[in-house]
Design a protein around this motif. Sequence first.
Motif, PDB file in Angstrom:
ATOM      1  N   ARG A   1      -2.473  -3.476   4.352  1.00 50.95           N
ATOM      2  CA  ARG A   1      -2.673  -2.557   3.211  1.00 50.95           C
ATOM      3  C   ARG A   1      -2.929  -1.137   3.709  1.00 50.95           C
ATOM      4  O   ARG A   1      -2.400  -0.173   3.150  1.00 50.95           O
ATOM      5  CB  ARG A   1      -3.840  -3.015   2.335  1.00 50.95           C
ATOM      6  CG  ARG A   1      -3.538  -4.199   1.444  1.00 50.95           C
ATOM      7  CD  ARG A   1      -4.678  -4.457   0.461  1.00 50.95           C
ATOM      8  NE  ARG A   1      -4.632  -3.522  -0.659  1.00 50.95           N
ATOM      9  CZ  ARG A   1      -4.559  -3.892  -1.929  1.00 50.95           C
ATOM     10  NH1 ARG A   1      -4.490  -5.184  -2.252  1.00 50.95           N
ATOM     11  NH2 ARG A   1      -4.547  -2.987  -2.890  1.00 50.95           N
ATOM     12  N   ARG A   2      -3.762  -1.025   4.752  1.00 51.35           N
ATOM     13  CA  ARG A   2      -4.034   0.314   5.302  1.00 51.35           C
ATOM     14  C   ARG A   2      -2.754   0.942   5.822  1.00 51.35           C
ATOM     15  O   ARG A   2      -2.501   2.135   5.612  1.00 51.35           O
ATOM     16  CB  ARG A   2      -5.079   0.237   6.418  1.00 51.35           C
ATOM     17  CG  ARG A   2      -6.493   0.011   5.945  1.00 51.35           C
ATOM     18  CD  ARG A   2      -7.504   0.267   7.062  1.00 51.35           C
ATOM     19  NE  ARG A   2      -7.322  -0.635   8.190  1.00 51.35           N
ATOM     20  CZ  ARG A   2      -7.942  -1.799   8.329  1.00 51.35           C
ATOM     21  NH1 ARG A   2      -8.780  -2.220   7.405  1.00 51.35           N
ATOM     22  NH2 ARG A   2      -7.741  -2.547   9.399  1.00 51.35           N
TER      23      ARG A   2
ATOM     24  N   THR B   1       0.296   0.342   4.865  1.00 53.50           N
ATOM     25  CA  THR B   1       1.147   0.700   3.727  1.00 53.50           C
ATOM     26  C   THR B   1       0.690   1.999   3.091  1.00 53.50           C
ATOM     27  O   THR B   1       1.513   2.879   2.772  1.00 53.50           O
ATOM     28  CB  THR B   1       1.133  -0.431   2.684  1.00 53.50           C
ATOM     29  OG1 THR B   1       1.491  -1.667   3.321  1.00 53.50           O
ATOM     30  CG2 THR B   1       2.115  -0.154   1.556  1.00 53.50           C
TER      31      THR B   1
ATOM     32  N   VAL C   1       0.694   0.947  -3.428  1.00 50.99           N
ATOM     33  CA  VAL C   1       0.104  -0.128  -2.622  1.00 50.99           C
ATOM     34  C   VAL C   1      -0.330  -1.278  -3.529  1.00 50.99           C
ATOM     35  O   VAL C   1      -0.065  -2.456  -3.248  1.00 50.99           O
ATOM     36  CB  VAL C   1      -1.089   0.390  -1.808  1.00 50.99           C
ATOM     37  CG1 VAL C   1      -1.805  -0.769  -1.106  1.00 50.99           C
ATOM     38  CG2 VAL C   1      -0.636   1.420  -0.783  1.00 50.99           C
TER      39      VAL C   1
ATOM     40  N   GLU D   1      -1.644   5.155  -3.860  1.00 53.75           N
ATOM     41  CA  GLU D   1      -2.534   4.018  -4.117  1.00 53.75           C
ATOM     42  C   GLU D   1      -1.924   3.062  -5.138  1.00 53.75           C
ATOM     43  O   GLU D   1      -2.028   1.832  -5.009  1.00 53.75           O
ATOM     44  CB  GLU D   1      -3.894   4.517  -4.607  1.00 53.75           C
ATOM     45  CG  GLU D   1      -4.736   5.212  -3.553  1.00 53.75           C
ATOM     46  CD  GLU D   1      -4.295   6.651  -3.251  1.00 53.75           C
ATOM     47  OE1 GLU D   1      -4.836   7.246  -2.303  1.00 53.75           O
ATOM     48  OE2 GLU D   1      -3.419   7.179  -3.969  1.00 53.75           O
TER      49      GLU D   1
ATOM     50  N   PHE E   1       0.745  -5.242  -3.296  1.00 57.42           N
ATOM     51  CA  PHE E   1      -0.184  -6.249  -2.805  1.00 57.42           C
ATOM     52  C   PHE E   1      -0.932  -7.023  -3.891  1.00 57.42           C
ATOM     53  O   PHE E   1      -1.511  -8.066  -3.596  1.00 57.42           O
ATOM     54  CB  PHE E   1      -1.208  -5.602  -1.860  1.00 57.42           C
ATOM     55  CG  PHE E   1      -0.665  -5.334  -0.492  1.00 57.42           C
ATOM     56  CD1 PHE E   1      -0.823  -6.252   0.535  1.00 57.42           C
ATOM     57  CD2 PHE E   1       0.018  -4.160  -0.221  1.00 57.42           C
ATOM     58  CE1 PHE E   1      -0.315  -6.010   1.798  1.00 57.42           C
ATOM     59  CE2 PHE E   1       0.532  -3.907   1.046  1.00 57.42           C
ATOM     60  CZ  PHE E   1       0.359  -4.828   2.058  1.00 57.42           C
ATOM     61  N   ASP E   2      -0.928  -6.526  -5.103  1.00 53.30           N
ATOM     62  CA  ASP E   2      -1.741  -7.156  -6.147  1.00 53.30           C
ATOM     63  C   ASP E   2      -0.921  -7.963  -7.141  1.00 53.30           C
ATOM     64  O   ASP E   2      -1.404  -8.305  -8.215  1.00 53.30           O
ATOM     65  CB  ASP E   2      -2.578  -6.098  -6.882  1.00 53.30           C
ATOM     66  CG  ASP E   2      -3.572  -5.420  -5.956  1.00 53.30           C
ATOM     67  OD1 ASP E   2      -3.883  -5.993  -4.893  1.00 53.30           O
ATOM     68  OD2 ASP E   2      -4.030  -4.310  -6.286  1.00 53.30           O
TER      69      ASP E   2
ATOM     70  N   GLN F   1      -5.897  -6.716   5.262  1.00 56.84           N
ATOM     71  CA  GLN F   1      -6.580  -5.424   5.163  1.00 56.84           C
ATOM     72  C   GLN F   1      -5.845  -4.386   5.999  1.00 56.84           C
ATOM     73  O   GLN F   1      -5.651  -3.239   5.566  1.00 56.84           O
ATOM     74  CB  GLN F   1      -8.032  -5.574   5.630  1.00 56.84           C
ATOM     75  CG  GLN F   1      -8.913  -6.332   4.659  1.00 56.84           C
ATOM     76  CD  GLN F   1     -10.275  -6.676   5.247  1.00 56.84           C
ATOM     77  OE1 GLN F   1     -10.568  -6.359   6.409  1.00 56.84           O
ATOM     78  NE2 GLN F   1     -11.102  -7.355   4.473  1.00 56.84           N
TER      79      GLN F   1
END
Length: 232
Positions: free
Chosen positions: A57-58, A60, A83, A80, A87-88, A54
Amino acid sequence: MRAVILSLVCAVLAGCAAPGSGPSPRMDRGFTLSGLAKSDIDKVSEIHHHHLFQSLRRLTLKLYRRNPAEWRKRGLASAEAAVADLFDRDHRWRLEALNYRHGAEAIQIALTPDYPGDRVQAFVTGLVSMVQKALGERGEFYMFDKVDPQRVYNAARNVEVAAWKLGQARDALGQVLLLSNEMEPVANLSFEREFGRQIGLLDALADVHAERDGRTLTRVIQNAATAVFLPL
């Protein structure tokens, strides 16, 4: 009997230490088959792992918002989207755009003045792949798995080094390659807070696993100006 049951559970799960690009999605609380193969320390490790990602991600998203030219280099629609693209996807942090280089190499690429690609992508790939390597490339933790506490401790020190290098890397004109913390015109230390959060989570995990294994960590004090990435 308990060991037999746990062995059967692991077999049903098709291998306890399945590799992943990050923590597996957390299930609702309550009974699960996989929960039978997890100790309390495994569950603590998974909570820390989720909090780490978490924070990553923030971090990034903050980097992309402060450096929008980076995600635009790849023709993406927004910070967004950039990111999510990182990450996905299940890429194990080996990206074709970086010739599959990761860890310290990827960070060095990101902070090379003449690098033409997405610096945030390269920097984050290096940072996250170091975290994942220290945690055994896992998506979940089970009681038959082993986490090397020294590697986790070293990863925390490497995050410190990466944060320092990020703030120092400049081009030939003295301009910072990637904007992050700043003091003027308005103080913005949110990047420093995220790095600090990641370091704290890794240090806590290292201590937990060292205590479980009865190990003593080799602690390192580095001078920021001469700091190097520690082996994982």
